[in-house]
Scaffold this motif. Structure first.
Motif, PDB file in Angstrom:
ATOM      1  N   LYS A  56       4.532 -13.503   2.337  1.00  0.00           N
ATOM      2  CA  LYS A  56       3.886 -11.742   2.558  1.00  0.00           C
ATOM      3  C   LYS A  56       5.187 -10.464   2.957  1.00  0.00           C
ATOM      4  O   LYS A  56       6.078 -11.385   3.528  1.00  0.00           O
ATOM      5  CB  LYS A  56       3.145 -11.836   4.071  1.00  0.00           C
ATOM      6  CG  LYS A  56       2.232 -12.168   3.969  1.00  0.00           C
ATOM      7  CD  LYS A  56       1.046 -11.845   5.816  1.00  0.00           C
ATOM      8  CE  LYS A  56      -0.022 -12.309   5.637  1.00  0.00           C
ATOM      9  NZ  LYS A  56      -0.631 -12.555   7.375  1.00  0.00           N
TER      10      LYS A  56
ATOM     11  N   LEU B 206       6.173  -6.710   2.903  1.00  0.00           N
ATOM     12  CA  LEU B 206       6.547  -5.251   3.901  1.00  0.00           C
ATOM     13  C   LEU B 206       6.226  -3.852   3.911  1.00  0.00           C
ATOM     14  O   LEU B 206       8.103  -4.292   3.725  1.00  0.00           O
ATOM     15  CB  LEU B 206       6.061  -5.802   5.593  1.00  0.00           C
ATOM     16  CG  LEU B 206       5.224  -4.553   6.100  1.00  0.00           C
ATOM     17  CD1 LEU B 206       3.900  -4.110   6.219  1.00  0.00           C
ATOM     18  CD2 LEU B 206       5.988  -4.471   7.676  1.00  0.00           C
TER      19      LEU B 206
ATOM     20  N   GLU C 285       1.062  -3.900   3.241  1.00  0.00           N
ATOM     21  CA  GLU C 285       1.418  -5.550   3.522  1.00  0.00           C
ATOM     22  C   GLU C 285       0.845  -5.756   2.097  1.00  0.00           C
ATOM     23  O   GLU C 285      -0.138  -5.778   1.694  1.00  0.00           O
ATOM     24  CB  GLU C 285       0.857  -5.348   4.267  1.00  0.00           C
ATOM     25  CG  GLU C 285       1.196  -7.211   4.635  1.00  0.00           C
ATOM     26  CD  GLU C 285       0.872  -7.971   6.017  1.00  0.00           C
ATOM     27  OE1 GLU C 285       1.523  -8.183   6.979  1.00  0.00           O
ATOM     28  OE2 GLU C 285      -0.730  -8.349   6.385  1.00  0.00           O
TER      29      GLU C 285
ATOM     30  N   SER D  80       0.192  -9.699   0.619  1.00  0.00           N
ATOM     31  CA  SER D  80      -0.116 -11.665   1.333  1.00  0.00           C
ATOM     32  C   SER D  80      -0.042 -12.192  -0.511  1.00  0.00           C
ATOM     33  O   SER D  80      -1.799 -11.681  -1.198  1.00  0.00           O
ATOM     34  CB  SER D  80      -1.484 -10.979   1.929  1.00  0.00           C
ATOM     35  OG  SER D  80      -1.164 -10.747   3.220  1.00  0.00           O
TER      36      SER D  80
END
Length: 471
Positions: A23, A25, A235, A237
């Motif tokens: 992930k 951010l 974010e 993924s």
């Protein structure tokens, strides 16, 4: 009943496969820095921007129509105010710029019946402004996409001066020309912005979502879902799964869930899960890379233990009697993929290694002797210093067992003690020396990490960092 159970199992398997291995951010701090860099790049390119010609026809009754063109235009002066950029929760990034003033110099030409004339001109555009919503998304292949939504643009005023030739004639239809220029600019601002966003989206579409690390291993990093935009961050993924090029086999364990902790003090946070690391270990095992043949000449010259039947007689008394004065070969391989467990501030690595021992007979044929199984755990401490990944490794538990034998049973405790000592005195010092020196973090020629901090959490680790761009 069986049909319902099958559907449930299938659904569960698909759900398990949707969890991210990696992930990322992007915070508001990172967005503001990116906006600042983008402004500097735009400022460098604005002076060489190509401006399309403006042509038209103006009626000056009762004389008739005059054809005109404004061409060879170039920007001679401009001010570029810092734009604004903010995350809009659930939508994307709202970007806006206002108060842009631009001065343009060019040539004019007129054509009226058989009369032609030409000269130069200066145009000042005041108060240009544009705002739009940048909406992130993903396509069927997992590429990040970016589209422009809700574009609004405008221009407050235009000032025009003509020089040379019969430039006074432009005073007859100056209002019309100013109106034409304002109309052209207002009509083309948003299309130009949309084209620029589309060009960047094309770059995103061409980025690889499957990267081959070496001839045997690849990693897949497509987006698993549309980026999640909050009020202060965005974010992403990513699948983050390694594969053997030869088998492309899925690991026998699912990706678990994890959540990146917010860190508004940094521009970027990257989270790597246990699943990502363990899928790499499984890929190397599937590719047949976790195996090695060990011979006596590979041991340190000062090692008191040699890989021959005489030396191993202290552990297997019957060995030198059955195979006197013979060198030995060991086929060592991982019987299970190494498994990393992320714990707060530490990493545990468990390994299962099988070792098949052979005697090398005078005719160079191999005589099987016995097979040992080693179960070992290592405690790994990792951190970032001087923009390098550093750490240390310590041996935890180690057990050695006899799984099969062609020379008869024997005890493995003494050999286990020697193996522990060898790992602690010979293997780990070399490993820790390399980790103390550090492994440079991956960067690009233009982007470097600034004060990155690594933290190991339960089930995943994070790297929080600022960045620096140097073209």
């Amino acid at each position: 009943m069986w049909q319902s159970l099958l559907i449930l199992l299938t659904t569960t398997h698909q759900a398990l496969g949707t969890n991210a291995g990696i992930k990322a951010l992007l915070t508001s701090k990172g967005l503001q820095y990116g906006k600042h860099i983008g402004t500097n790049l735009l400022q460098q390119k604005l002076g060489s921007l190509s401006i399309p010609d403006v042509t038209g026809q103006v009626d000056i009754s009762p004389l008739g129509a005059v054809d005109f063109s404004l061409n060879s235009m170039r920007i001679t002066k401009f001010n570029l105010p810092e734009p604004s950029a903010e995350f809009t929760e659930g939508q994307g990034i709202m970007a806006a710029m206002s108060g842009l003033n631009v001065q343009v110099h060019g040539n004019w030409n007129t054509h009226y019946t058989f009369i032609r004339d030409s000269g130069t001109f200066d145009v000042a555009l005041y108060g240009m402004h544009v705002s739009l919503l940048l909406s992130p998304g993903t396509d069927d292949t997992g590429h990040l996409s970016l589209s422009s939504q809700q574009c609004v643009s405008g221009l407050n005023d235009v000032d025009v001066h003509f020089y040379g030739g019969a430039s006074f004639i432009f005073s007859l239809f100056l209002g019309s020309i100013k109106g034409r220029i304002m109309s052209e600019v207002q009509q083309k601002l948003c299309p130009m912005v949309n084209d620029a966003v589309g060009g960047f989206d094309t770059v995103l579409q061409n980025m690889k979502v499957s990267v081959q690390i070496n001839p045997n291993i690849l990693v897949e990093v497509p987006l698993l879902s549309t980026p999640i935009v909050g009020d202060s961050d965005m974010e992403l993924s990513l699948k983050g799964e390694f594969y053997s090029v030869r088998t492309h086999a899925e690991p026998p364990f699912p990706a678990g869930q994890f959540s990146l902790p917010p860190d508004s003090s940094r521009m970027l946070s990257l989270g790597v899960s246990e699943f990502c690391v363990n899928s790499a270990a499984f890929a190397y095992l599937s590719a047949g890379l976790l195996q090695v043949n060990i011979t006596d000449n590979m041991l340190p010259k000062g090692s008191p233990l040699r890989l021959n039947t005489s030396s191993f007689g202290m552990f297997v008394p019957q060995l030198p009697k059955q195979f006197p004065d013979m060198l030995m070969l060991v086929q060592a391989f991982a019987s299970q993929p190494p498994r990393a467990s992320f714990l707060p501030d530490n990493v545990m690595v468990d390994m299962s290694v099988a070792a098949k021992f052979f005697a090398i007979q005078p005719d160079a044929s191999l005589a099987p002797l016995f097979t040992l199984e080693m179960e070992a755990s290592f405690k790994v401490h990792v951190f970032i210093s001087e923009e390098k990944l550093k750490g240390s490794v310590a041996l935890g538990n180690l057990t050695l067992s006899l799984t099969s034998t062609e020379v008869g049973p024997f005890q493995t405790k003494s050999l286990e003690s020697v193996l522990k000592t060898g790992i602690q005195l010979l293997v780990l010092p070399k490993v820790n020396a390399n980790l103390t020196a550090g492994i440079p973090l991956p960067t690009t020629p233009s982007v470097s990490l600034v004060n990155p901090v690594l933290k190991v959490n339960q089930g995943f680790m994070t790297i929080a960092t600022d960045t620096s761009y140097s073209p």
